[in-house]
Enzyme design. Sequence first.
Site, PDB file in Angstrom:
ATOM      1  N   MET A   1      38.473  62.048  36.867  1.00 54.78           N
ATOM      2  CA  MET A   1      38.892  62.117  35.450  1.00 54.78           C
ATOM      3  C   MET A   1      38.190  63.286  34.779  1.00 54.78           C
ATOM      4  O   MET A   1      36.977  63.428  34.897  1.00 54.78           O
ATOM      5  CB  MET A   1      38.500  60.789  34.768  1.00 54.78           C
ATOM      6  CG  MET A   1      38.708  60.766  33.271  1.00 54.78           C
ATOM      7  SD  MET A   1      40.448  60.642  32.862  1.00 54.78           S
ATOM      8  CE  MET A   1      40.439  61.120  31.152  1.00 54.78           C
ATOM      9  N   GLU A   2      39.010  64.122  34.110  1.00 58.04           N
ATOM     10  CA  GLU A   2      38.414  65.298  33.481  1.00 58.04           C
ATOM     11  C   GLU A   2      37.998  64.986  32.050  1.00 58.04           C
ATOM     12  O   GLU A   2      38.677  64.276  31.335  1.00 58.04           O
ATOM     13  CB  GLU A   2      39.400  66.461  33.502  1.00 58.04           C
ATOM     14  CG  GLU A   2      40.516  66.399  32.479  1.00 58.04           C
ATOM     15  CD  GLU A   2      41.714  65.573  32.927  1.00 58.04           C
ATOM     16  OE1 GLU A   2      41.593  64.865  33.934  1.00 58.04           O
ATOM     17  OE2 GLU A   2      42.750  65.640  32.255  1.00 58.04           O
ATOM     18  N   ASN A   3      36.855  65.516  31.657  1.00 54.63           N
ATOM     19  CA  ASN A   3      36.425  65.467  30.273  1.00 54.63           C
ATOM     20  C   ASN A   3      35.930  66.864  29.941  1.00 54.63           C
ATOM     21  O   ASN A   3      35.738  67.692  30.828  1.00 54.63           O
ATOM     22  CB  ASN A   3      35.277  64.455  30.088  1.00 54.63           C
ATOM     23  CG  ASN A   3      35.741  63.052  30.399  1.00 54.63           C
ATOM     24  OD1 ASN A   3      36.389  62.407  29.612  1.00 54.63           O
ATOM     25  ND2 ASN A   3      35.428  62.589  31.604  1.00 54.63           N
TER      26      ASN A   3
ATOM     27  N   HIS B   1      41.331  69.480  41.878  1.00 57.14           N
ATOM     28  CA  HIS B   1      42.199  69.043  40.783  1.00 57.14           C
ATOM     29  C   HIS B   1      41.396  68.901  39.485  1.00 57.14           C
ATOM     30  O   HIS B   1      41.786  69.430  38.432  1.00 57.14           O
ATOM     31  CB  HIS B   1      42.827  67.690  41.174  1.00 57.14           C
ATOM     32  CG  HIS B   1      43.776  67.125  40.164  1.00 57.14           C
ATOM     33  ND1 HIS B   1      45.137  67.079  40.365  1.00 57.14           N
ATOM     34  CD2 HIS B   1      43.564  66.575  38.941  1.00 57.14           C
ATOM     35  CE1 HIS B   1      45.721  66.530  39.311  1.00 57.14           C
ATOM     36  NE2 HIS B   1      44.777  66.205  38.428  1.00 57.14           N
ATOM     37  N   GLU B   2      40.270  68.217  39.565  1.00 62.14           N
ATOM     38  CA  GLU B   2      39.493  67.954  38.346  1.00 62.14           C
ATOM     39  C   GLU B   2      38.852  69.231  37.811  1.00 62.14           C
ATOM     40  O   GLU B   2      38.751  69.415  36.598  1.00 62.14           O
ATOM     41  CB  GLU B   2      38.419  66.883  38.606  1.00 62.14           C
ATOM     42  CG  GLU B   2      38.978  65.541  39.087  1.00 62.14           C
ATOM     43  CD  GLU B   2      40.069  64.973  38.177  1.00 62.14           C
ATOM     44  OE1 GLU B   2      40.112  65.315  36.987  1.00 62.14           O
ATOM     45  OE2 GLU B   2      40.904  64.193  38.684  1.00 62.14           O
TER      46      GLU B   2
ATOM     47  N   HIS C   1      41.281  71.182  35.777  1.00 61.62           N
ATOM     48  CA  HIS C   1      41.509  70.648  34.427  1.00 61.62           C
ATOM     49  C   HIS C   1      40.540  71.201  33.392  1.00 61.62           C
ATOM     50  O   HIS C   1      40.804  71.111  32.193  1.00 61.62           O
ATOM     51  CB  HIS C   1      41.390  69.118  34.446  1.00 61.62           C
ATOM     52  CG  HIS C   1      42.662  68.416  34.819  1.00 61.62           C
ATOM     53  ND1 HIS C   1      43.899  68.845  34.391  1.00 61.62           N
ATOM     54  CD2 HIS C   1      42.882  67.300  35.566  1.00 61.62           C
ATOM     55  CE1 HIS C   1      44.831  68.029  34.873  1.00 61.62           C
ATOM     56  NE2 HIS C   1      44.243  67.090  35.594  1.00 61.62           N
TER      57      HIS C   1
ATOM     58  N   GLU D   1      49.048  68.502  34.478  1.00 67.26           N
ATOM     59  CA  GLU D   1      49.005  67.778  35.761  1.00 67.26           C
ATOM     60  C   GLU D   1      49.718  68.568  36.866  1.00 67.26           C
ATOM     61  O   GLU D   1      49.299  68.554  38.017  1.00 67.26           O
ATOM     62  CB  GLU D   1      49.618  66.388  35.607  1.00 67.26           C
ATOM     63  CG  GLU D   1      48.841  65.444  34.698  1.00 67.26           C
ATOM     64  CD  GLU D   1      47.367  65.311  35.051  1.00 67.26           C
ATOM     65  OE1 GLU D   1      46.962  65.645  36.193  1.00 67.26           O
ATOM     66  OE2 GLU D   1      46.586  64.902  34.173  1.00 67.26           O
TER      67      GLU D   1
END
Length: 317
Positions: free
Chosen positions: A1-3, A35-36, A39, A58
Amino acid sequence: MENWGLSVFVEQKILLDPEVSSFSYQMDLTMVVVHEICHQWLGDLVTPVWWDDVWIKEGFAHYFEYVGSDFLFPKWNMKQRFLTDVLHEVMLLDGMATSHPISEELFQVADIHRVFDWISYKKGAALIRMLANVMGQTAFQRGINDYLVTHEYGNTARDDLWNSFSQAMQREGKDISIKEVMDGWTLQMGYPVVTISKHESLENTVTISQEHFLYDTDAKIHHHQLFNKRTLLCCSGFQAMQREGKDISIKEVMDGWTLQMGYPVVTISKHESLENTVTISQEHFLYDTDAKIHHHQLYNKRYRPVQIQISDYTLVM
Ligand SMILES: [Zn+2]
């Protein structure tokens, strides 16, 4: 999960022991990390202004999973793997009457979870890959760079991305509206089946037509405007196709597929010196490029490459 400035992973997606972890596990983990990280730029530095364009962040992250992993581990053959893992898989989904446009208006909060489906991830990645191939690597990279610099710390809609790509093409002297090309792919569901047939009376001429592909030809499409053939056919003036030998032996064609293992990767490239000509070549596709084939006669490249003469084409997609 990206933040913002922070990527968070569950343990299984960040820890591995190279001594005991399987090849597929290492690959899976690498793709998740790439992937992350992607982002941080596409998703965090520049964020979609609304949920209907979530596919952009995405799609890019999923596309770069393959590009980034290919850069890190060239032997994994990730760019070839994209075809079977992403393109072919999403064509199965998108060929159904129940599919939906990748950019879809959302009216209520409950709709949001719908946009995080394979159409957003896989079709998004497939469209971005198609665009990268059509634009060429240099213009594509320049377009992304301009998009990120122009809109950093801000929100964007898809037209902002198309504008950056169109400007990148213009700088190469090509006046192509990327919005016009891509709206056909993003605002309607499905994909076309393209038919190329010999012109009945004009010699050396082929006619190209398209229709919405559906697995179930009896399926009822309730919203016909979801596929209205706006801009999908990008070829024009595809003429004068010359082939070596016009008599086709079905045995000759099928023996290549039935008497040897595997399948070919076909590469179409512009001919170095002949204008308006492409060269088509092929080689045996293997995921593991180091693998030893014990019976080379099982794939002996029986087909000869052919050349196709193309005149006056604008975009081949
Ligand atoms: Zn993501």
